[in-house]
Scaffold this active site. Structure first.
Site, PDB file in Angstrom:
ATOM      1  N   CYS A 119       0.792  -1.205   0.091  1.00 53.98           N
ATOM      2  CA  CYS A 119       0.178   0.063  -0.082  1.00 53.98           C
ATOM      3  C   CYS A 119       0.593   1.308  -0.073  1.00 53.98           C
ATOM      4  O   CYS A 119       0.486   2.459  -0.415  1.00 53.98           O
ATOM      5  CB  CYS A 119      -1.033   0.103   1.039  1.00 53.98           C
ATOM      6  SG  CYS A 119      -0.330  -0.186   2.772  1.00 53.98           S
ATOM      7  N   LYS A 192      -5.975  -8.587  11.740  1.00 57.54           N
ATOM      8  CA  LYS A 192      -5.840  -7.285  11.325  1.00 57.54           C
ATOM      9  C   LYS A 192      -7.019  -6.789  10.995  1.00 57.54           C
ATOM     10  O   LYS A 192      -7.697  -7.136  10.008  1.00 57.54           O
ATOM     11  CB  LYS A 192      -4.868  -7.070  10.304  1.00 57.54           C
ATOM     12  CG  LYS A 192      -4.640  -5.673  10.098  1.00 57.54           C
ATOM     13  CD  LYS A 192      -3.473  -5.172   8.957  1.00 57.54           C
ATOM     14  CE  LYS A 192      -3.452  -3.877   8.318  1.00 57.54           C
ATOM     15  NZ  LYS A 192      -2.484  -3.632   7.437  1.00 57.54           N
ATOM     16  N   ARG A 202      -1.612   6.419   7.803  1.00 57.25           N
ATOM     17  CA  ARG A 202      -1.888   6.603   6.519  1.00 57.25           C
ATOM     18  C   ARG A 202      -1.382   8.221   6.134  1.00 57.25           C
ATOM     19  O   ARG A 202      -1.150   8.316   4.820  1.00 57.25           O
ATOM     20  CB  ARG A 202      -3.413   6.303   6.164  1.00 57.25           C
ATOM     21  CG  ARG A 202      -3.674   4.961   6.399  1.00 57.25           C
ATOM     22  CD  ARG A 202      -4.951   4.520   5.975  1.00 57.25           C
ATOM     23  NE  ARG A 202      -5.247   3.159   6.293  1.00 57.25           N
ATOM     24  CZ  ARG A 202      -6.438   2.463   6.208  1.00 57.25           C
ATOM     25  NH1 ARG A 202      -7.455   3.133   5.698  1.00 57.25           N
ATOM     26  NH2 ARG A 202      -6.439   1.093   6.461  1.00 57.25           N
ATOM     27  N   GLU A 231      -8.388 -16.733  11.113  1.00 52.74           N
ATOM     28  CA  GLU A 231      -7.189 -15.986  10.448  1.00 52.74           C
ATOM     29  C   GLU A 231      -5.975 -16.561  11.235  1.00 52.74           C
ATOM     30  O   GLU A 231      -4.916 -16.917  10.613  1.00 52.74           O
ATOM     31  CB  GLU A 231      -7.190 -14.279  10.494  1.00 52.74           C
ATOM     32  CG  GLU A 231      -8.215 -13.705   9.564  1.00 52.74           C
ATOM     33  CD  GLU A 231      -7.651 -14.115   8.131  1.00 52.74           C
ATOM     34  OE1 GLU A 231      -6.504 -14.155   7.847  1.00 52.74           O
ATOM     35  OE2 GLU A 231      -8.295 -13.326   7.168  1.00 52.74           O
ATOM     36  N   LYS A 246      -3.748  -6.458  15.668  1.00 53.69           N
ATOM     37  CA  LYS A 246      -3.804  -5.194  15.394  1.00 53.69           C
ATOM     38  C   LYS A 246      -5.277  -4.430  14.899  1.00 53.69           C
ATOM     39  O   LYS A 246      -5.887  -5.126  14.079  1.00 53.69           O
ATOM     40  CB  LYS A 246      -2.890  -4.899  14.134  1.00 53.69           C
ATOM     41  CG  LYS A 246      -2.696  -3.463  13.534  1.00 53.69           C
ATOM     42  CD  LYS A 246      -1.808  -3.396  12.355  1.00 53.69           C
ATOM     43  CE  LYS A 246      -2.015  -2.271  11.691  1.00 53.69           C
ATOM     44  NZ  LYS A 246      -1.479  -2.160  10.356  1.00 53.69           N
ATOM     45  N   SER A 272      -1.162   3.804  15.233  1.00 55.65           N
ATOM     46  CA  SER A 272      -1.092   5.508  15.210  1.00 55.65           C
ATOM     47  C   SER A 272      -2.233   6.202  15.843  1.00 55.65           C
ATOM     48  O   SER A 272      -1.828   6.892  16.591  1.00 55.65           O
ATOM     49  CB  SER A 272      -0.895   5.691  13.893  1.00 55.65           C
ATOM     50  OG  SER A 272      -2.041   5.344  13.024  1.00 55.65           O
ATOM     51  N   TYR A 311       4.801   3.309  18.794  1.00 50.58           N
ATOM     52  CA  TYR A 311       5.448   4.589  18.826  1.00 50.58           C
ATOM     53  C   TYR A 311       5.843   5.125  20.134  1.00 50.58           C
ATOM     54  O   TYR A 311       6.846   5.850  19.961  1.00 50.58           O
ATOM     55  CB  TYR A 311       4.599   5.745  17.696  1.00 50.58           C
ATOM     56  CG  TYR A 311       4.001   5.055  16.705  1.00 50.58           C
ATOM     57  CD1 TYR A 311       4.570   5.084  15.523  1.00 50.58           C
ATOM     58  CD2 TYR A 311       2.839   4.333  16.577  1.00 50.58           C
ATOM     59  CE1 TYR A 311       4.272   4.317  14.232  1.00 50.58           C
ATOM     60  CE2 TYR A 311       2.523   3.746  15.373  1.00 50.58           C
ATOM     61  CZ  TYR A 311       3.267   3.640  14.191  1.00 50.58           C
ATOM     62  OH  TYR A 311       2.657   3.114  13.185  1.00 50.58           O
TER      63      TYR A 311
END
Ligand code: PBG
Length: 322
Positions: A119, A192, A202, A231, A246, A272, A311
């Site tokens: 992406c 996810k 993004r 999954e 996530k 984020s 982060y």
């Protein structure tokens, strides 16, 4: 009377009975690298940067010095280098490949992970090749496999597929084995969700889809445990070495379910938007940033995450050292 307060009575006793630990090695720091010669601030992620090659090496050195579990490298490509097949993702001498080479050369002891996705490299911003209005799963697998091999060849210690294509872990495992990288582990973004919590990322990576959304490949937040377990089972079977959930806190309930079921280490990505919310509230003076960040990361450890992508990694490591 039962008196649970007896074990909370002073800091020595609280420390003695505490079973959840948070150490620098439990945190992995996501890093962005761009083409510019100067680092750039990311408005929605205070303190995080789109690194230049040289500031990236400095950040990597800091990560090693703080004893972090590792770093995860993301490339931010200028629009003119993107194309419909995301070839920048699997270019042997692409941005991320060169960044990984440089980090491994300068800070060899640091564990370097690479996000394996398209992406950030496609001009349409989807995580795979687009055909009509949909993402072509099977055509994308080969490109993800090439991406992972190019990252391993550049020196990545771990590759981390995040595109949510069916069969991606198996395809990547096969390709890595055939290319002589049988010992490079796969950290799978197994569970996810299609989440609004990725908003600031993004912005940072300039990777928002130019049309549509990611709902046909990322998971529906309301699907239920069957989808999460399915999954994880598929990725387990296809050879994922570590399973990740996530975003982290909104989906913290998934971690213990995976812990019960799989004999593999788990990770969580404190994404984020989760980071930005704490930063924004702290900037307003509404919360105690240090306590809130450490509390969030500790909760993820308690729920079963061996490590957390966050982060907050460098700040939290510094707080822990105080
Ligand atoms: C790539 C990828 C994304 C994130 C990690 N890898 C973006 C997305 O899926 O849209 C998000 C991380 C974050 O929000 O911190 N597919």
């Amino acid at each position: 009377m039962e008196r649970p307060r007896r074990l909370r009575i002073n800091s020595g006793i609280r420390r003695l009975v505490r079973e959840v630990t948070l150490e620098p090695k439990n945190m992995v720091w996501p890093l962005f690298v761009h083409r510019g010669s100067e680092p750039e601030e990311i408005a929605s992620m205070p303190g995080q940067l789109r690194h230049s090659m040289s500031s990236l090496v400095e950040a990597a050195a800091k990560a090693a010095e703080l004893g972090l579990g590792g770093v995860m490298v993301f490339g931010v490509l200028p629009q003119e280098e993107k194309n419909s097949v995301g070839s920048g993702a699997y270019d042997e001498h692409g941005l991320v490949q060169e960044a990984i080479r440089l980090i491994k050369q300068r800070v060899p002891q640091l564990t370097v992970m690479a996000d394996t996705c398209l992406c950030e490299y496609t001009d349409h911003g989807h995580c795979g090749i687009v055909s009509g209005e949909t993402v072509d799963n099977d055509a994308t697998l080969e490109l993800l496999a090439k991406t992972a091999v190019s990252q391993a060849a550049a020196g990545a210690d771990i590759v981390a597929p995040s595109a949510m294509m069916d069969g991606q872990v198996g395809a990547i495992r096969n390709a890595l084995d055939q290319a002589g990288f049988a010992n490079v582990p796969i950290l799978s973004y197994a569970v996810k969700f299609a989440s609004a919590f990725y908003g600031p990322f993004r912005d940072a990576a300039d990777s928002a889809p130019s049309f549509g959304d990611r709902n046909s490949y990322q998971m529906d937040p309301a699907a239920g445990y069957w989808d999460a377990l399915r999954e994880a089972e598929i990725d387990d079977r296809e050879g994922a070495d570590i399973l990740m959930v996530k975003p982290a806190l909104p989906y913290i309930d998934i971690l213990p379910k995976l812990k019960e079921r799989f004999n593999k280490p788990l990770a969580a990505y404190h994404v984020s938007g989760e980071f930005a919310m704490i930063k924004a509230a702290a900037a307003n003076g509404w919360v105690d940033e240090k306590r809130l960040a450490l509390e969030s990361l500790t909760a993820l450890r308690r729920a079963g995450a061996q490590f957390v992508l966050t982060y907050y990694a460098p700040e939290a490591a510094a707080w822990l050292a105080q």
